[in-house]
Design an enzyme around this catalytic site. Structure first.
Site, short mmCIF file in Angstrom:
data_model
loop_
_atom_site.label_atom_id
_atom_site.label_comp_id
_atom_site.label_asym_id
_atom_site.label_seq_id
_atom_site.Cartn_x
_atom_site.Cartn_y
_atom_site.Cartn_z
N ARG A 25 0.92 -1.31 0.02
CA ARG A 25 -0.14 0.05 -0.04
C ARG A 25 0.83 1.27 -0.06
NH1 ARG A 25 -5.25 -1.63 1.15
NH2 ARG A 25 -5.81 0.09 0.13
N ARG A 29 -2.47 6.58 -0.05
CA ARG A 29 -2.64 6.34 1.36
C ARG A 29 -1.82 7.47 2.20
NH1 ARG A 29 -3.50 0.53 4.38
NH2 ARG A 29 -5.68 0.57 4.09
N ARG A 38 -5.00 12.89 -6.31
CA ARG A 38 -6.62 12.53 -6.16
C ARG A 38 -7.63 13.40 -5.83
NH1 ARG A 38 -10.54 11.06 -3.90
NH2 ARG A 38 -10.98 9.39 -2.32
N ASP A 75 -6.65 -1.71 -7.55
CA ASP A 75 -7.36 -2.20 -6.36
C ASP A 75 -7.67 -3.88 -6.69
OD1 ASP A 75 -8.43 -0.89 -3.74
OD2 ASP A 75 -9.60 -2.64 -4.09
N TYR A 151 -15.70 -9.93 -0.45
CA TYR A 151 -16.18 -8.86 -0.85
C TYR A 151 -17.67 -9.07 -1.55
CZ TYR A 151 -12.42 -5.95 0.99
OH TYR A 151 -11.86 -5.14 1.73
O1 CP3 Z 1 0.03 -1.35 -2.70
C1 CP3 Z 1 -0.45 -0.26 -3.30
O2 CP3 Z 1 -0.18 0.94 -2.96
C2 CP3 Z 1 -1.16 -0.40 -4.42
C3 CP3 Z 1 -2.50 0.17 -4.53
C4 CP3 Z 1 -3.50 -0.80 -3.77
C5 CP3 Z 1 -4.53 -0.19 -3.61
N1 CP3 Z 1 -5.32 -1.37 -2.85
C6 CP3 Z 1 -5.02 1.31 -3.81
C7 CP3 Z 1 -6.06 1.71 -2.68
C8 CP3 Z 1 -3.48 -2.17 -3.51
C9 CP3 Z 1 -2.33 -3.23 -3.52
C10 CP3 Z 1 -4.70 -2.41 -3.03
C11 CP3 Z 1 -5.01 -3.86 -2.54
C12 CP3 Z 1 -6.31 -3.89 -1.74
N2 CP3 Z 1 -7.47 -3.19 -1.80
C13 CP3 Z 1 -6.51 -5.03 -0.56
C14 CP3 Z 1 -5.39 -6.02 -0.23
C15 CP3 Z 1 -4.34 -5.47 0.60
C16 CP3 Z 1 -4.79 -5.14 1.93
O3 CP3 Z 1 -4.30 -4.16 2.53
O4 CP3 Z 1 -5.19 -6.17 2.72
C17 CP3 Z 1 -7.74 -4.72 -0.27
C18 CP3 Z 1 -8.44 -5.32 0.89
C19 CP3 Z 1 -8.43 -3.60 -0.78
C20 CP3 Z 1 -9.84 -3.20 -0.68
C21 CP3 Z 1 -9.80 -1.67 -0.46
N3 CP3 Z 1 -9.50 -0.74 -1.19
C22 CP3 Z 1 -10.28 -1.24 0.79
C23 CP3 Z 1 -10.69 -2.03 2.21
C24 CP3 Z 1 -10.27 0.25 0.78
C25 CP3 Z 1 -10.45 1.43 1.70
C26 CP3 Z 1 -9.41 1.68 2.53
C27 CP3 Z 1 -7.97 1.83 2.46
O5 CP3 Z 1 -7.51 2.94 2.04
O6 CP3 Z 1 -7.34 0.79 2.40
C28 CP3 Z 1 -9.79 0.46 -0.38
C29 CP3 Z 1 -9.32 1.83 -1.09
C30 CP3 Z 1 -7.88 1.86 -1.53
N4 CP3 Z 1 -7.34 1.08 -2.57
C31 CP3 Z 1 -7.38 3.38 -1.28
C32 CP3 Z 1 -5.95 2.97 -2.37
C33 CP3 Z 1 -4.96 3.94 -2.12
C34 CP3 Z 1 -7.67 4.35 -0.57
C35 CP3 Z 1 -8.80 5.32 -1.30
C36 CP3 Z 1 -8.59 6.70 -1.37
O7 CP3 Z 1 -7.44 7.17 -2.26
O8 CP3 Z 1 -9.61 7.19 -0.84
#
Ligand code: CP3
Length: 342
Positions: A25, A29, A38, A75, A151
């Site tokens: 991640r 973030r 964003r 994602d 999901y």
């Molecule tokens: O690793 C990286 O930085 C690459 C990008 C990436 C995102 N999501 C961007 C994202 C990756 C590899 C993921 C994987 C992901 N997404 C997982 C598996 C990894 C883990 O953390 O267990 C899961 C479970 C998700 C589902 C998901 N997406 C959730 C639960 C959320 C909300 C909360 C959060 O920030 O994690 C997201 C949104 C998301 N995916 C964001 C980002 C940068 C934040 C959204 C925003 O910019 O508002």
């Protein structure tokens, strides 16, 4: 040609001059530079679906933090969407699926993903590769079938996962049918990512730890194994959060690297997985500590993996309120302390 291929070599089990490091991640973030991109858009999905911008935020952590790999900004939820269930990313809350799967008839509303529906991801990878010009490898990724299944049934996060776990008891055949569709979709999705230039791929099984061990073998590892068997073009990493009891069985997977969370003891993992590269497993909360404590804890982590092929990372994704300067300090510390004297 890759100028820095440390992580690919470590994934292949080769000795490296120092331990490679990246963060789950890392794209998004924590970086204000990410927020700026964003905030100029309608939301998260627009960023994911605009390849030039997805490439830009993918490269930010390479430039700003100095990580040894870029992970493509996307994602795991793009797969359920391509299968027919669209998701919404709700500000400050996370993902939400307006439509979910709960009965056999719902299966008719989903289908194996057409890989061409995800061409924006492959385009983002191609642009990233071009712009990186070999500085570091690009990691592609997907959710593991069990996590995607969760999901699709829960419609978002859950405290109990009782809908997803419940179906494994009430209708295991239907669960298998859906898991098969996700698996097939994921294999062709990853193959297209590799074709677009991904140098490695990772499967995120974020909800592995909610299953009992027998169900984990039957409903998760079985499908992860199918994916690992099908992907032989690049090294594959499997990260099963919370599934410490499955480590030994993961030794049978055709993956190169196994990710460890911070609850797992590297000393045990290296005995159970002598032939796998291990990735992890710094506690993301340790990054809230002082530089002094980060240095001490990083040294301790490196010591635990010493002599075993290792890719330094956190034990899960970096938390959104982490100070990027502390992250940079952690990365610099891994680079400094892991140098092998030759
Ligand atoms: O690793 C990286 O930085 C690459 C990008 C990436 C995102 N999501 C961007 C994202 C990756 C590899 C993921 C994987 C992901 N997404 C997982 C598996 C990894 C883990 O953390 O267990 C899961 C479970 C998700 C589902 C998901 N997406 C959730 C639960 C959320 C909300 C909360 C959060 O920030 O994690 C997201 C949104 C998301 N995916 C964001 C980002 C940068 C934040 C959204 C925003 O910019 O508002």
């Amino acid at each position: 040609m890759l100028k820095n291929d440390l992580i690919v070599r470590a994934a292949k089990g080769e000795k490296t001059e120092r331990t490679p490091v990246w963060l789950m991640r890392q794209a998004g973030r924590i970086l204000p530079e990410y927020r700026a991109v964003r905030n100029s858009l309608s939301g998260f999905k627009e960023l994911v679906e605009t390849p030039e911008l997805a490439a830009e935020v993918t490269i930010q952590p390479v430039d700003i933090l100095g990580v040894d790999a870029a992970i493509i900004f996307s994602d795991i939820l793009v797969i359920p969407e391509a299968m027919g269930l669209t998701y919404e990313m709700v500000e400050k809350k996370g993902p939400h699926f307006p439509k979910t799967i709960s009965s056999k008839s719902d299966l008719n509303s989903v289908h194996v993903a057409d890989p061409s529906d995800l061409s924006y991801v492959y385009d983002a990878i191609s642009i990233t590769k071009k712009e990186l010009d070999g500085r570091v490898p690009v990691i592609g990724f997907a959710g593991a079938p069990w996590t995607i299944f969760s999901y699709m049934l829960e419609g978002g996060g859950s405290k109990t996962f009782s809908k997803a776990r419940g179906m494994l008891y009430t209708d295991p055949q239907m669960a298998d049918q859906l898991l098969d569709m996700i698996t097939e979709s994921t294999i062709s999705y990853l193959k297209h990512q590799i074709e677009a230039g991904a140098n490695m791929v990772q499967l995120f099984d974020s909800w592995a730890g909610v299953l009992p061990p027998n169900h984990y073998s039957q409903f998760s590892l079985k499908y992860i194994s199918k994916i690992c068997d099908a992907i032989d073009e690049v090294p594959i990493t499997v990260f099963a959060k919370g599934a410490w009891w499955a480590l030994e069985e993961m030794g049978n997977l055709k993956c190169r690297t196994v990710g460890l969370d911070w609850n797992m003891d590297p000393s045990n993992a290296r005995i159970l997985l002598p032939n796998k590269t291990l990735q992890g497993n710094f506690d993301p909360c340790a990054l809230y500590g002082s530089e002094e404590s980060i240095k001490r804890d990083t040294a301790q982590m490196l010591e635990k993996f010493k002599g075993h092929p290792h890719i330094a990372n956190l034990g899960h994704g970096v938390y959104p309120d982490t100070d990027p300067n502390k992250v940079k300090f952690f990365i610099d510390t891994v680079k400094e302390l892991s140098v092998i004297d030759s």
